[in-house]
Design an enzyme around this catalytic site. Structure first.
Site, PDB file in Angstrom:
ATOM      1  N   LYS A   1       0.824  -1.223   0.000  1.00 36.78           N
ATOM      2  CA  LYS A   1       0.000   0.000   0.000  1.00 36.78           C
ATOM      3  C   LYS A   1       0.853   1.264   0.000  1.00 36.78           C
ATOM      4  O   LYS A   1       0.330   2.371   0.005  1.00 36.78           O
ATOM      5  CB  LYS A   1      -0.935   0.006   1.220  1.00 36.78           C
ATOM      6  CG  LYS A   1      -1.979  -1.096   1.174  1.00 36.78           C
ATOM      7  CD  LYS A   1      -2.826  -1.118   2.443  1.00 36.78           C
ATOM      8  CE  LYS A   1      -3.831  -0.021   2.487  1.00 36.78           C
ATOM      9  NZ  LYS A   1      -4.707  -0.145   3.687  1.00 36.78           N
TER      10      LYS A   1
ATOM     11  N   LYS B   1       2.338   2.632   2.318  1.00 34.95           N
ATOM     12  CA  LYS B   1       2.008   3.487   3.470  1.00 34.95           C
ATOM     13  C   LYS B   1       3.015   3.205   4.584  1.00 34.95           C
ATOM     14  O   LYS B   1       3.296   2.055   4.888  1.00 34.95           O
ATOM     15  CB  LYS B   1       0.596   3.151   3.989  1.00 34.95           C
ATOM     16  CG  LYS B   1      -0.549   3.768   3.175  1.00 34.95           C
ATOM     17  CD  LYS B   1      -1.858   3.728   3.979  1.00 34.95           C
ATOM     18  CE  LYS B   1      -2.931   4.559   3.293  1.00 34.95           C
ATOM     19  NZ  LYS B   1      -4.154   4.707   4.111  1.00 34.95           N
TER      20      LYS B   1
HETATM   21  N1  C2G Z   1     -12.120   7.280   5.789  1.00 38.55           N
HETATM   22  C1  C2G Z   1     -13.217   8.144   5.763  1.00 38.55           C
HETATM   23  N2  C2G Z   1     -13.019   9.464   5.866  1.00 38.55           N
HETATM   24  C2  C2G Z   1     -11.758   9.978   5.993  1.00 38.55           C
HETATM   25  C3  C2G Z   1     -10.652   9.111   6.031  1.00 38.55           C
HETATM   26  C4  C2G Z   1     -10.856   7.746   5.926  1.00 38.55           C
HETATM   27  O1  C2G Z   1     -14.380   7.683   5.646  1.00 38.55           O
HETATM   28  N3  C2G Z   1     -11.608  11.329   6.076  1.00 38.55           N
HETATM   29  C5  C2G Z   1     -12.373   5.840   5.681  1.00 38.55           C
HETATM   30  C6  C2G Z   1     -11.731   5.222   4.436  1.00 38.55           C
HETATM   31  O2  C2G Z   1     -12.571   5.431   3.290  1.00 38.55           O
HETATM   32  C7  C2G Z   1     -11.640   3.754   4.834  1.00 38.55           C
HETATM   33  C8  C2G Z   1     -11.417   3.829   6.360  1.00 38.55           C
HETATM   34  O3  C2G Z   1     -11.799   5.154   6.772  1.00 38.55           O
HETATM   35  O4  C2G Z   1     -12.888   3.099   4.588  1.00 38.55           O
HETATM   36  C9  C2G Z   1      -9.964   3.574   6.739  1.00 38.55           C
HETATM   37  O5  C2G Z   1      -9.167   4.520   6.079  1.00 38.55           O
HETATM   38  P1  C2G Z   1      -7.645   4.109   5.744  1.00 38.55           P
HETATM   39  O6  C2G Z   1      -7.004   3.605   6.960  1.00 38.55           O
HETATM   40  O7  C2G Z   1      -7.021   5.226   4.943  1.00 38.55           O
HETATM   41  O8  C2G Z   1      -7.912   2.868   4.765  1.00 38.55           O
HETATM   42  P2  C2G Z   1      -7.218   2.530   3.380  1.00 38.55           P
HETATM   43  O9  C2G Z   1      -5.764   2.759   3.488  1.00 38.55           O
HETATM   44  O10 C2G Z   1      -8.017   3.211   2.336  1.00 38.55           O
HETATM   45  O11 C2G Z   1      -7.393   0.932   3.334  1.00 38.55           O
HETATM   46  O12 C2G Z   1      -8.269  -3.207   1.233  1.00 38.55           O
HETATM   47  C10 C2G Z   1      -8.761  -1.917   1.519  1.00 38.55           C
HETATM   48  C11 C2G Z   1      -7.713  -1.035   2.138  1.00 38.55           C
HETATM   49  O13 C2G Z   1      -7.040  -1.701   3.177  1.00 38.55           O
HETATM   50  C12 C2G Z   1      -8.342   0.269   2.621  1.00 38.55           C
END
Ligand code: C2G
Length: 133
Positions: free
Chosen positions: A46, A48
Site C-alpha cells: 500500500k 504506506k
Molecule cells: N475514511 C473516511 N473518511 C476519511 C478518512 C478515511 O471515511 N476522512 C475511511 C476510508 O474510506 C476507509 C477507512 O476510513 O474506509 C480507513 O481509512 P484508511 O485507513 O485510509 O484505509 P485505506 O488505506 O483506504 O485501506 O483493502 C482496503 C484497504 O485496506 C483500505
C-alpha cells in the site's frame, strides 16, 4: 444469525473520519469486523508508512465499543475468503474506493460510504509537523 459487517483499512492515528466510517458500518448490522492492514501489507503493497505499529492500531480498534473483531489484512486477495469464513453479509468501505470492490457483490452486499471531508492521516501528520516547527 447476527448480520455481519466487514471493513478494511490501515487506521493509523485514528481520527474522526475513521470513527464516522466505523460507526456507520456497525449500524448496518449486528457485529462489525475490521480487517486491519498489517505493517508488511502497508509498506510492501500500500506504500504506506504507519506511525503506529499493527499491534497498537489493533488494540485501539478493539477498544471501540462498535468494533467486535479485528483480523489482519495481509493482501489484496483475501476479501472473498474473509466474506465466506466470517459469514459476512455486508462489505463496507469509504467511497474513495467506490467501484473497486464490486466483485464482492456475488458474495455479499457492498456499500461505499461518503468519506468525512477535511481530515486524513496524511493531513494530520503534516499538521503535527507544521505545529512542531
Ligand atoms: N475514511 C473516511 N473518511 C476519511 C478518512 C478515511 O471515511 N476522512 C475511511 C476510508 O474510506 C476507509 C477507512 O476510513 O474506509 C480507513 O481509512 P484508511 O485507513 O485510509 O484505509 P485505506 O488505506 O483506504 O485501506 O483493502 C482496503 C484497504 O485496506 C483500505
Amino acid at each position: 444469525m447476527p448480520k455481519t459487517v466487514i471493513t478494511y483499512g490501515t487506521y493509523d492515528l485514528l481520527h474522526i473520519g475513521h470513527i464516522n466510517l466505523l460507526q456507520r458500518a456497525r449500524a448496518l448490522g449486528d457485529r462489525l469486523i475490521v480487517a486491519l492492514s498489517t505493517d508488511e501489507f502497508n509498506s510492501n503493497m500500500k506504500n504506506k508508512r504507519c506511525i503506529q505499529p499493527y499491534e497498537e492500531r489493533k488494540i485501539i480498534l478493539e477498544s471501540l465499543m462498535f468494533v467486535d473483531l479485528v483480523i489482519p489484512e495481509e493482501n489484496w486477495e483475501q476479501k472473498v475468503d474473509d466474506v465466506r469464513k466470517y459469514n459476512v453479509d455486508v462489505f463496507v468501505i469509504g467511497d474513495d474506493w467506490a467501484g473497486k470492490f464490486d466483485f464482492l457483490k456475488n458474495a455479499c452486499e457492498v456499500v461505499y460510504l461518503p468519506r468525512t471531508k477535511g481530515i486524513s492521516t496524511t493531513e494530520r501528520k503534516l499538521e503535527i509537523v507544521r505545529r512542531a516547527e
